[in-house]
Write a protein that holds these residues in place. Structure first.
Motif, PDB file in Angstrom:
ATOM      1  N   TYR A  61      10.735 -10.435   5.277  1.00 28.99           N
ATOM      2  CA  TYR A  61       9.561 -11.394   4.731  1.00 28.99           C
ATOM      3  C   TYR A  61       9.812 -11.606   3.574  1.00 28.99           C
ATOM      4  N   GLY A  62      10.558 -10.811   2.682  1.00 29.08           N
ATOM      5  CA  GLY A  62      10.818 -11.352   1.309  1.00 29.08           C
ATOM      6  C   GLY A  62      12.080 -12.279   1.085  1.00 29.08           C
ATOM      7  N   GLN A  65      15.694 -10.514   0.370  1.00 26.63           N
ATOM      8  CA  GLN A  65      15.486  -9.145   1.028  1.00 26.63           C
ATOM      9  C   GLN A  65      16.768  -8.749   1.821  1.00 26.63           C
ATOM     10  N   LEU A  93       5.233  -0.291  -4.030  1.00 28.51           N
ATOM     11  CA  LEU A  93       5.811  -1.756  -3.769  1.00 28.51           C
ATOM     12  C   LEU A  93       5.062  -2.525  -2.740  1.00 28.51           C
ATOM     13  N   VAL A  94       4.380  -1.606  -1.677  1.00 30.56           N
ATOM     14  CA  VAL A  94       3.541  -2.280  -0.908  1.00 30.56           C
ATOM     15  C   VAL A  94       2.047  -1.227  -0.838  1.00 30.56           C
ATOM     16  N   PHE A  97      -2.041  -0.246   3.557  1.00 28.81           N
ATOM     17  CA  PHE A  97      -2.737  -1.176   4.471  1.00 28.81           C
ATOM     18  C   PHE A  97      -2.746  -0.788   5.827  1.00 28.81           C
ATOM     19  N   ALA A 106       2.393   2.174   3.730  1.00 28.10           N
ATOM     20  CA  ALA A 106       2.502   1.887   2.315  1.00 28.10           C
ATOM     21  C   ALA A 106       4.348   1.953   2.013  1.00 28.10           C
ATOM     22  N   ALA A 107       4.764   1.271   1.174  1.00 29.30           N
ATOM     23  CA  ALA A 107       6.171   1.297   0.771  1.00 29.30           C
ATOM     24  C   ALA A 107       6.331   1.495  -0.719  1.00 29.30           C
ATOM     25  N   SER A 117       9.007   5.077   2.650  1.00 28.31           N
ATOM     26  CA  SER A 117       7.624   4.592   2.982  1.00 28.31           C
ATOM     27  C   SER A 117       7.013   5.780   3.712  1.00 28.31           C
TER      28      SER A 117
END
Length: 252
Positions: A61-62, A65, A93-94, A97, A106-107, A117
């Motif tokens: 997604y990035g 990446q 990082l994330v 959610f 989460a990351a 993660s």
């Protein structure tokens, strides 16, 4: 079925530049079946071995990446872990959610920059099968900061770093509540390129390391480290066709 044990690695997934080709490669190599989710999950794929979840894969997604495997540690409170990561000198990082009703994730980066993660299970527990050919069998942190990493993961997950030895090489085994759950080794010496960042390596069990390495190569993969015998068994490091690095281990 019992819930995942908090503080123990229990899932791995691949972010890849070519999901279709990754599905081809890994289903051929490990005999996995690919269960592709709907559009609401972005085509996220659960790999199954004998019907049981063993790993996942999804698109990148990035921008910029790299294709890479990620290690997830089970938790019963992703938000609490995020707070501990920041307090221990890591980076979120994330932020935590919800992944629909399947769980919460989460990351992070640890204090030395290695990504990892966490997974807080909902309807999706994580992996259902371990330590058999084609399944996850070990997770290992490679870092240039052993002392800092021991303090970081001890603070975040309550892990204890125990000194060990593998073929005369200094090695750390992570213990959680008396159980060996992962490993750690120092990135020193000539075998580690200077530009290689700290990372979590994942190991999949295989019945025959040499055969599996050769087959991976025939499928378009690359042997990064050839089959080598250690007291624990025979292992090799492989890149998939998109550059996702993983290891295979034939247990002694």
């Amino acid at each position: 079925m019992n819930p995942p044990t908090p503080g123990v690695p229990n899932w791995v997934d691949l972010g890849t530049a070519d999901l279709a080709d990754a599905i081809r490669f890994y289903t051929s190599l490990f005999g996995w079946e690919a269960e592709v989710s709907g559009e609401e999950y972005g085509g996220y794929t659960t790999f199954r071995l004998d019907g049981r979840a063993t790993a996942g894969a999804g698109p990148l997604y990035g921008e910029g990446q790299p294709t890479a495997w990620s290690t997830y540690v089970a938790t019963d409170d992703a938000d609490e872990i995020a707070a501990r990561v920041e307090a221990a000198g890591g980076k979120v990082l994330v932020a935590p959610f919800d992944v629909m009703y399947q769980g919460r994730m989460a990351a992070f980066l640890d204090q030395a920059g290695a990504p990892f993660s966490v997974w807080q299970a909902g309807t999706m527990r994580g992996a259902d099968i371990f330590d058999v050919p084609g399944a996850l069998t070990w997770n290992e942190l490679t870092t240039r900061d052993l002392e800092g990493s021991a303090a970081f993961y001890g603070s975040v997950f309550g892990w204890v770093a125990r000194e060990s030895s593998v073929s005369g090489m200094d090695y750390i085994v992570w213990e959680h509540e008396g159980r060996q759950i992962a490993g750690m080794q120092a990135m020193d010496g000539d075998r580690w390129p200077d530009d290689l960042p700290p990372h979590w390596m994942i190991y999949f069990a295989v019945a025959d390391c040499d055969d599996s390495a050769a087959y991976a190569q025939s499928l378009g993969g690359r042997i990064v480290h050839p089959p080598t015998t250690l007291p624990i068994g025979r292992y090799a490091v492989v890149d998939d066709p998109q550059g996702g690095t993983f290891s295979i281990l034939q247990s002694a």
